[in-house]
Design an enzyme around this catalytic site. Sequence first.
Site, short mmCIF file in Angstrom:
data_model
loop_
_atom_site.label_atom_id
_atom_site.label_comp_id
_atom_site.label_asym_id
_atom_site.label_seq_id
_atom_site.Cartn_x
_atom_site.Cartn_y
_atom_site.Cartn_z
N CYS A 49 -23.64 -27.41 25.40
CA CYS A 49 -24.29 -26.14 25.06
C CYS A 49 -25.81 -26.23 24.88
O CYS A 49 -26.53 -25.36 25.38
CB CYS A 49 -23.62 -25.48 23.86
SG CYS A 49 -22.88 -26.55 22.66
N ARG B 281 -17.45 -38.35 23.21
CA ARG B 281 -17.06 -38.05 21.83
C ARG B 281 -16.38 -39.27 21.24
O ARG B 281 -15.46 -39.82 21.85
CB ARG B 281 -16.13 -36.83 21.77
CG ARG B 281 -16.81 -35.55 22.21
CD ARG B 281 -15.93 -34.34 22.08
NE ARG B 281 -16.60 -33.16 22.61
CZ ARG B 281 -16.04 -31.96 22.74
NH1 ARG B 281 -14.79 -31.79 22.37
NH2 ARG B 281 -16.71 -30.95 23.24
N GLN C 77 -16.33 -32.03 30.81
CA GLN C 77 -15.87 -30.72 30.38
C GLN C 77 -16.06 -29.74 31.53
O GLN C 77 -17.08 -29.77 32.21
CB GLN C 77 -16.72 -30.25 29.18
CG GLN C 77 -16.17 -29.04 28.48
CD GLN C 77 -15.30 -29.40 27.29
OE1 GLN C 77 -15.52 -30.39 26.63
NE2 GLN C 77 -14.32 -28.57 27.02
N ASP D 72 -17.25 -26.89 31.76
CA ASP D 72 -18.00 -26.05 30.84
C ASP D 72 -18.63 -24.83 31.51
O ASP D 72 -18.98 -24.87 32.69
CB ASP D 72 -19.15 -26.86 30.22
CG ASP D 72 -18.94 -27.10 28.74
OD1 ASP D 72 -18.18 -26.34 28.13
OD2 ASP D 72 -19.52 -28.05 28.21
N HIS E 266 -21.49 -21.62 29.96
CA HIS E 266 -22.15 -20.93 28.85
C HIS E 266 -22.77 -19.66 29.42
O HIS E 266 -23.55 -19.73 30.37
CB HIS E 266 -23.20 -21.82 28.20
CG HIS E 266 -22.61 -23.03 27.56
ND1 HIS E 266 -22.43 -24.22 28.23
CD2 HIS E 266 -22.10 -23.22 26.31
CE1 HIS E 266 -21.86 -25.10 27.42
NE2 HIS E 266 -21.65 -24.53 26.26
N LYS F 282 -13.13 -18.05 18.07
CA LYS F 282 -12.81 -18.45 19.44
C LYS F 282 -11.44 -17.95 19.84
O LYS F 282 -10.58 -17.64 19.00
CB LYS F 282 -12.86 -19.97 19.57
CG LYS F 282 -11.84 -20.71 18.72
CD LYS F 282 -11.89 -22.22 18.96
CE LYS F 282 -10.86 -22.94 18.11
NZ LYS F 282 -10.78 -24.38 18.40
N HIS G 146 -19.35 -19.61 24.84
CA HIS G 146 -18.97 -20.94 25.33
C HIS G 146 -17.56 -20.81 25.90
O HIS G 146 -16.70 -20.17 25.28
CB HIS G 146 -18.89 -21.97 24.19
CG HIS G 146 -20.09 -22.04 23.30
ND1 HIS G 146 -20.93 -23.12 23.26
CD2 HIS G 146 -20.58 -21.15 22.40
CE1 HIS G 146 -21.88 -22.93 22.36
NE2 HIS G 146 -21.69 -21.73 21.82
#
Length: 646
Positions: free
Chosen positions: A336, A365, A383, A385, A387, A468, A514
């Site tokens: 992000c 992580r 990920q 991902d 945004h 979320k 996200h």
Amino acid sequence: MIKLTLPDGSIREIESAQSAAEVIKGIGMGLYKAACCVKINGEVCDLRTVIDSDCHFEVCTFDSIDGKKTFWHTASHILAQAVKRLYPAAKLAIGPAIENGFYYDFDLEKPFTPEELEKIEGEMKKIVKEGIALEKFELSPADAIAKLKEMDEPYKVELCEEHADKGEPISFYKQGEFIDLCAGPHLMDTAPVKAFKLLSCTGAYWRGNENNKMLSRVYAIAFPKASQLDEYIKMIEEAKLRDHKKLGKELSLFMFDHTAPGMPYWLPRGWKLFNALLEYWRGVHEDHGYTEISGPVLSKKELWVTSGHWDHYQDGMFVIPAEEDNEVYCAKPMNCPNAIKVYMNKQRSYKELPLKFNQVDVIHRKEKSGELNGLFRVQQFRQDDAHILVTEEQIASEINDIMDIATEIYKTFGLEYKAELSTRPDDYMGDINVWNKAEADLKAILEEKYGPDGYELNEGDGAFYGPKIDLKMKDAIGREWQMGTIQLDFQLPLNFKMKYIASDGSEKQPVMIHRAIFGSFERFIGIITENFAGAFPFWLSPMQVGIVPIRTDHNEYAKKVADLLKKNHIRAEADYTDDNMKNKIRKFKDYKDPYVVIIGDSEAENEQVSINIRGNKQLKNVPLDRFIEMCRTMNEEHSLDIIDTL
């Protein structure tokens, strides 16, 4: 009169205070026998809880998540009681309900053997048959600690001491001669736990800290009916056959090495699978107006301080000191801040919004070594991902578009999903009024799309920066997986002072969404490997066509076939060795290639192929150009089927 508002909106009145159990008996004995716990004003409570004022009242059976957790929590106490009966010297640690069943940690001289687990199961059956009532009682912190010391339960003493400074009463549950420190809730007695199975015994560090003592953890499952247990055991056996770690090795997809724990090596076949999935994912997002970006893997600590991750997620980050410039860097645990920095690269106008960035960078992580699990739980992954920066007015349309993307992607894999809304956690950041608005917005969107009962509510499990929506799906053998997530974020744009120029010329703050659909490419590949048992759809298969020339003098035509397939973006591999034809075919079948093409005299002379189709069907003397067109069509349509007729 005390008024109870039931889930359907109806009102039930009781004349005076009574326990939840008595209220349910008044509704119906069938419901009482099925009840595991209740929700009072949204809080999960014991059936023993006394109702003494107006409230929202919901009965939770085993069919609900909270009902299952209560049932499994009681089953964990039955397990612990059985262990203490058979092994009085065992020390009790913790025994929670988990996603699929429960476990209990014991301090023993040595782990339980399979034979000892059978013995414990036998004792558990006796406890269930005895129908022992569970009785809740409370002690002051000082008395609770003294009680646990008298019981010689050092792990319980440690847990109790941590809560003693609050001054609140400490709760216990008594089950015949067995007593355990516990907040509950629990079933009324042991009788409903009719079907259970102790699955395994493994090592687990106390509190997950490798510096602490290794305990013996017994994993188990329990159900109200024997038929449910039988069904679950069948699923477990099927899951063993589909284990992605086993298949990953057999199909040469990926590997791990001790020099990089939790960080997969993608082998050539696995990388082809990965890239086929990535190409599909990119195509879907291009169709929905996304722009792909990439950012640094390492960033200075200051970036993560601003984002809030340093305070809320530091333990999960790889931190790298740089002595030469007296700086601290972090390997990014999420993307992000990259998207934020790209957004802030220049002044933005309302005309650019919604601005959709998708990203597949490597992220890291830090996980405890005992929690790593193949591709499901790793320390390095990509990920899937995105945004999205939007105005407040665009939130609903963008989340609806994300839901459409999720539906499109999951449908491609033959997967169905459901949505779950997670609300404000205890460690939330920001203004509570902003949180309330964000939660109300998401509820309105979900209710419009799925109806008021078409989604689940998970109180207190949102991200620290916003509520979320989690997307959960079931695989081919009925297992439920947490997949994608959609997180509404008013906080990070505020932290980074993100702005856009509104239509009236003023500066306004965008809202960030996200979202991920797979969760991560690694985890999703692990899941679909098990879902398809390694027999991937044609378009996704690492290699789609295996080519077997019967003799080496057929190699020339076999190479022509391979070259034409590759030219048409069909992944093909040929075995030009002089090995036996059956061995060559078996090799490609073991890799689960959808088609194995056989090349002999007739095929070479007539520009044809004969095909062994995965599943043992055969097609003979198929024109080469027709076979290529068939493969092209399946790639373009992302078909789940393998065409077996022409």
